[in-house]
Design a protein around this motif. Structure first.
Motif, PDB file in Angstrom:
ATOM      1  N   LEU A 104       0.852  -1.182   0.000  1.00 28.16           N
ATOM      2  CA  LEU A 104       0.000   0.000   0.000  1.00 28.16           C
ATOM      3  C   LEU A 104       0.891   1.236   0.000  1.00 28.16           C
ATOM      4  O   LEU A 104       1.927   1.241  -0.636  1.00 28.16           O
ATOM      5  CB  LEU A 104      -0.969  -0.037   1.183  1.00 28.16           C
ATOM      6  N   ARG A 165      -5.175   0.125  -9.628  1.00 27.55           N
ATOM      7  CA  ARG A 165      -5.779   0.247  -8.295  1.00 27.55           C
ATOM      8  C   ARG A 165      -6.043   1.715  -7.988  1.00 27.55           C
ATOM      9  O   ARG A 165      -5.292   2.580  -8.385  1.00 27.55           O
ATOM     10  CB  ARG A 165      -4.829  -0.311  -7.231  1.00 27.55           C
ATOM     11  N   ARG A 166      -7.076   1.951  -7.210  1.00 27.60           N
ATOM     12  CA  ARG A 166      -7.406   3.333  -6.828  1.00 27.60           C
ATOM     13  C   ARG A 166      -6.834   3.711  -5.467  1.00 27.60           C
ATOM     14  O   ARG A 166      -6.829   4.881  -5.107  1.00 27.60           O
ATOM     15  CB  ARG A 166      -8.915   3.522  -6.794  1.00 27.60           C
ATOM     16  N   ASP A 167      -6.348   2.740  -4.697  1.00 31.18           N
ATOM     17  CA  ASP A 167      -5.948   3.008  -3.317  1.00 31.18           C
ATOM     18  C   ASP A 167      -4.461   3.320  -3.142  1.00 31.18           C
ATOM     19  O   ASP A 167      -3.996   3.492  -2.025  1.00 31.18           O
ATOM     20  CB  ASP A 167      -6.327   1.828  -2.418  1.00 31.18           C
ATOM     21  N   GLN A 172      -3.142   7.672  -7.459  1.00 27.54           N
ATOM     22  CA  GLN A 172      -4.045   8.784  -7.160  1.00 27.54           C
ATOM     23  C   GLN A 172      -3.457  10.108  -7.660  1.00 27.54           C
ATOM     24  O   GLN A 172      -4.175  10.944  -8.217  1.00 27.54           O
ATOM     25  CB  GLN A 172      -4.305   8.870  -5.649  1.00 27.54           C
TER      26      GLN A 172
END
Length: 195
Positions: A104, A165-167, A172
């Motif tokens: 992450l 992925r958006r996270d 972002q």
């Protein structure tokens, strides 16, 4: 055997011959007792099949080898628990450092406490202002901005931005840059699709 000190070439040849005859090989663990740290760098990435990460690992291995380090590479399979397990496992090697591309946006703070004085460098997915260790990242916002700006210069009116992925912070930021560029142009329709 280390090649770090000058040894008479004739003596070096005799020692190597004797070692070969006796089947001797350097015990790296014993050699590292003196320094207390292995000449090993651990690299932990989320996915070894990812082209970017594969190339990153390859370059890091080449640089480490040039500097006289061995490399341990591990994949966390985009799983934070596996990432933590891999990092704990490499600590047993007493590495000279750890390079990590986290699953992450950061590395779990409790895990950083276990790492102690082992240098760590975070790569790619980390927002540099959120961690207390060195990071290597690119300006993801600017890359999104420049990509849409370039497409607009080529006459594009519709832009599709496919993301994994958006996270993740880096993605972002790229999306934000692309959106800002499209809004500034006024005539660009930007669609963002997670694949």
């Amino acid at each position: 055997f280390s090649g770090k000190k000058f040894v008479n070439p004739d003596l070096a040849r005799k020692v190597r011959q004797a070692a070969e005859t006796l089947g001797y090989s350097v015990d790296r663990v014993a050699s590292q007792l003196r320094s207390g740290r292995a000449r090993v760098i651990a690299i932990i990435v989320p996915d070894l099949e990812d082209v970017f990460l594969g190339q990153l690992v390859s370059r890091l291995e080449a640089c480490a080898q040039e500097a006289g380090y061995e490399v341990i590479v591990s994949s966390s399979r985009n799983d934070e628990a596996v990432q933590a397990s891999r990092m704990r496992a490499v600590l047993g090697w007493r590495p000279a450092g750890i390079i990590v591309v986290p699953c992450l946006n950061t590395v779990a703070p409790d895990l950083l406490g276990e790492i102690g004085d082992v240098p760590i460098v975070g790569v790619d997915r980390i927002h540099p202002s959120t961690v207390d260790f060195d990071t290597v990242t690119i300006d993801n916002y600017r890359s999104g901005l420049q990509a849409v700006d370039y497409l607009a210069q080529q006459g594009a009116a519709d832009v599709l931005l496919a993301i994994a992925r958006r996270d993740l912070h880096n993605i972002q930021e790229r999306v934000r840059g692309a959106q800002d560029a499209a809004a500034a142009k006024g005539n660009i329709v930007l669609d963002v699709v997670a694949i």
